[in-house]
Design a protein around this motif. Sequence first.
Motif, mmCIF file in Angstrom:
data_model
loop_
_atom_site.group_PDB
_atom_site.id
_atom_site.type_symbol
_atom_site.label_atom_id
_atom_site.label_comp_id
_atom_site.label_asym_id
_atom_site.label_seq_id
_atom_site.Cartn_x
_atom_site.Cartn_y
_atom_site.Cartn_z
ATOM 1 N N LEU A 146 0.827 -1.200 0.000
ATOM 2 C CA LEU A 146 0.000 0.000 0.000
ATOM 3 C C LEU A 146 0.862 1.250 0.000
ATOM 4 C CD1 LEU A 146 -2.853 -0.956 2.492
ATOM 5 C CD2 LEU A 146 -2.787 -1.151 0.014
ATOM 6 N N ALA A 147 1.983 1.215 0.733
ATOM 7 C CA ALA A 147 2.852 2.379 0.775
ATOM 8 C C ALA A 147 3.446 2.668 -0.597
ATOM 9 C CB ALA A 147 3.974 2.148 1.797
ATOM 10 N N ALA A 148 3.829 1.603 -1.300
ATOM 11 C CA ALA A 148 4.382 1.810 -2.642
ATOM 12 C C ALA A 148 3.326 2.317 -3.602
ATOM 13 C CB ALA A 148 4.975 0.489 -3.161
ATOM 14 N N ALA A 149 2.110 1.768 -3.489
ATOM 15 C CA ALA A 149 1.050 2.184 -4.394
ATOM 16 C C ALA A 149 0.587 3.599 -4.103
ATOM 17 C CB ALA A 149 -0.131 1.221 -4.299
ATOM 18 N N ALA A 150 0.804 4.076 -2.845
ATOM 19 C CA ALA A 150 0.332 5.404 -2.475
ATOM 20 C C ALA A 150 1.017 6.494 -3.282
ATOM 21 C CB ALA A 150 0.564 5.639 -0.990
ATOM 22 N N THR A 151 2.215 6.209 -3.807
ATOM 23 C CA THR A 151 2.925 7.224 -4.572
ATOM 24 C C THR A 151 2.274 7.494 -5.913
ATOM 25 O OG1 THR A 151 4.389 5.567 -5.552
ATOM 26 C CG2 THR A 151 5.085 6.565 -3.482
ATOM 27 N N PHE A 152 1.354 6.650 -6.313
ATOM 28 C CA PHE A 152 0.711 6.807 -7.608
ATOM 29 C C PHE A 152 -0.670 7.448 -7.506
ATOM 30 C CE2 PHE A 152 3.753 3.426 -8.015
ATOM 31 C CZ PHE A 152 4.400 3.737 -9.187
ATOM 32 N N GLY A 153 -1.066 7.938 -6.343
ATOM 33 C CA GLY A 153 -2.368 8.588 -6.225
ATOM 34 C C GLY A 153 -2.802 8.649 -4.788
ATOM 35 N N ARG A 154 -4.108 8.582 -4.563
ATOM 36 C CA ARG A 154 -4.645 8.636 -3.206
ATOM 37 C C ARG A 154 -4.182 7.425 -2.391
ATOM 38 N NH1 ARG A 154 -9.040 12.121 -2.443
ATOM 39 N NH2 ARG A 154 -9.775 13.120 -4.346
ATOM 40 N N PRO A 155 -3.756 7.594 -1.160
ATOM 41 C CA PRO A 155 -3.390 6.442 -0.339
ATOM 42 C C PRO A 155 -4.617 5.639 0.057
ATOM 43 C CG PRO A 155 -3.304 8.443 0.965
ATOM 44 C CD PRO A 155 -3.564 8.868 -0.451
ATOM 45 N N LEU A 156 -4.516 4.327 -0.112
ATOM 46 C CA LEU A 156 -5.611 3.437 0.268
ATOM 47 C C LEU A 156 -5.448 3.055 1.729
ATOM 48 C CD1 LEU A 156 -5.981 1.124 -2.836
ATOM 49 C CD2 LEU A 156 -7.403 3.039 -2.151
ATOM 50 N N ALA A 157 -6.087 3.791 2.585
ATOM 51 C CA ALA A 157 -6.004 3.524 4.016
ATOM 52 C C ALA A 157 -7.311 3.936 4.666
ATOM 53 C CB ALA A 157 -4.832 4.285 4.647
ATOM 54 N N GLY A 158 -7.626 3.335 5.796
ATOM 55 C CA GLY A 158 -8.830 3.700 6.523
ATOM 56 C C GLY A 158 -10.083 3.408 5.739
ATOM 57 N N TRP A 159 -10.992 4.361 5.730
ATOM 58 C CA TRP A 159 -12.291 4.146 5.088
ATOM 59 C C TRP A 159 -12.167 4.015 3.582
ATOM 60 C CZ3 TRP A 159 -14.299 7.334 1.384
ATOM 61 C CH2 TRP A 159 -13.723 8.608 1.257
ATOM 62 N N ARG A 160 -11.123 4.612 2.992
ATOM 63 C CA ARG A 160 -10.937 4.477 1.547
ATOM 64 C C ARG A 160 -10.636 3.033 1.158
ATOM 65 N NH1 ARG A 160 -8.539 9.657 2.212
ATOM 66 N NH2 ARG A 160 -9.569 11.264 0.933
ATOM 67 N N LEU A 161 -9.806 2.376 1.952
ATOM 68 C CA LEU A 161 -9.491 0.982 1.673
ATOM 69 C C LEU A 161 -10.735 0.106 1.806
ATOM 70 C CD1 LEU A 161 -7.525 -1.288 1.082
ATOM 71 C CD2 LEU A 161 -6.922 -1.327 3.511
#
Length: 292
Positions: free
Chosen positions: A9-24
């Motif tokens: 998830l940390a690596a993918a976060a560099t490409f847009g919105r971070p997928l964490a919390g309610w977004r995930l």
Amino acid sequence: MNAAPPADLAAAATFGRPLAGWRLKAYAIIFEADTRAGRAFDLALVGLILASVAVVMLDSVASLHAQWGGVFTVLEWGFTALFTLEYLLRLACVQQPWRYARSFFGVVDLLAIAPTYLALLFPALHALIDVRVLRLLRIFRILKLAAYVSEYRALGQALWATRRKIAVFLGFVLLVTLVMGTLMYVVEGPANGFTSVPVSVYWAITTMTTVGFGDITPKTDLGRLIASTMMLLGWGTLAVPTGIVSAEIAARRGPAEVTTRTCPACLSEGHLSSARFCRDCGQPLPRHQRDA
């Protein structure tokens, strides 16, 4: 202190919105259907799509519109509000919302809600076109169903894989209709309704596709022989492309597990449950969420 996010998830976060919390959580529910919540969301959305399309169709009947127009309007605004919320949630929980907005289903989602707002914001459109034309665009909601049936993807892949064979076959059909239409123009002539080569080609197309409107018919024996040949060839126009696509679908059928896993970076779907990286863009995939 909060724990560090998983490496993928940390690596993918560099490409847009971070997928964490309610977004995930929202992402797993909206874009994947391997959990109870995801299946419930998809089934509810399918029901809303079918109901909204039914309302649009019923509202187009003059007698029903005169009696239930107010109810249809309220239902339409309710559907529009729900689809708008769904559209915004999709944009909010993906890492690259602009990429999703430009994708096929993103455009379909926008077309499903835009006509209602356009008819409200630009009432003067009735001076140029009938606003009902905008209302007919809501039928695009039915296309959203393709996102929830894996067979759509299999059929699309088979058609894309056989595009060259089908193109060659269609080219052959076009050549035959052009030659036979020109021949019929020479044999029958304007006296029997074949007034030009384009009209004769039109007759050849309707005859080969077994439609046969009957507005133009040959009168000579030679013309009827040619028409009979065209009718027999018409069976092949249906059988050949069907066999090509069916063979491709059968060749692609295998024991691979079907899931609804979606890459948060490129939105590619259908990854295996054991996959760690996207097969199309190579980005890390979030952990597969699945239950019985």
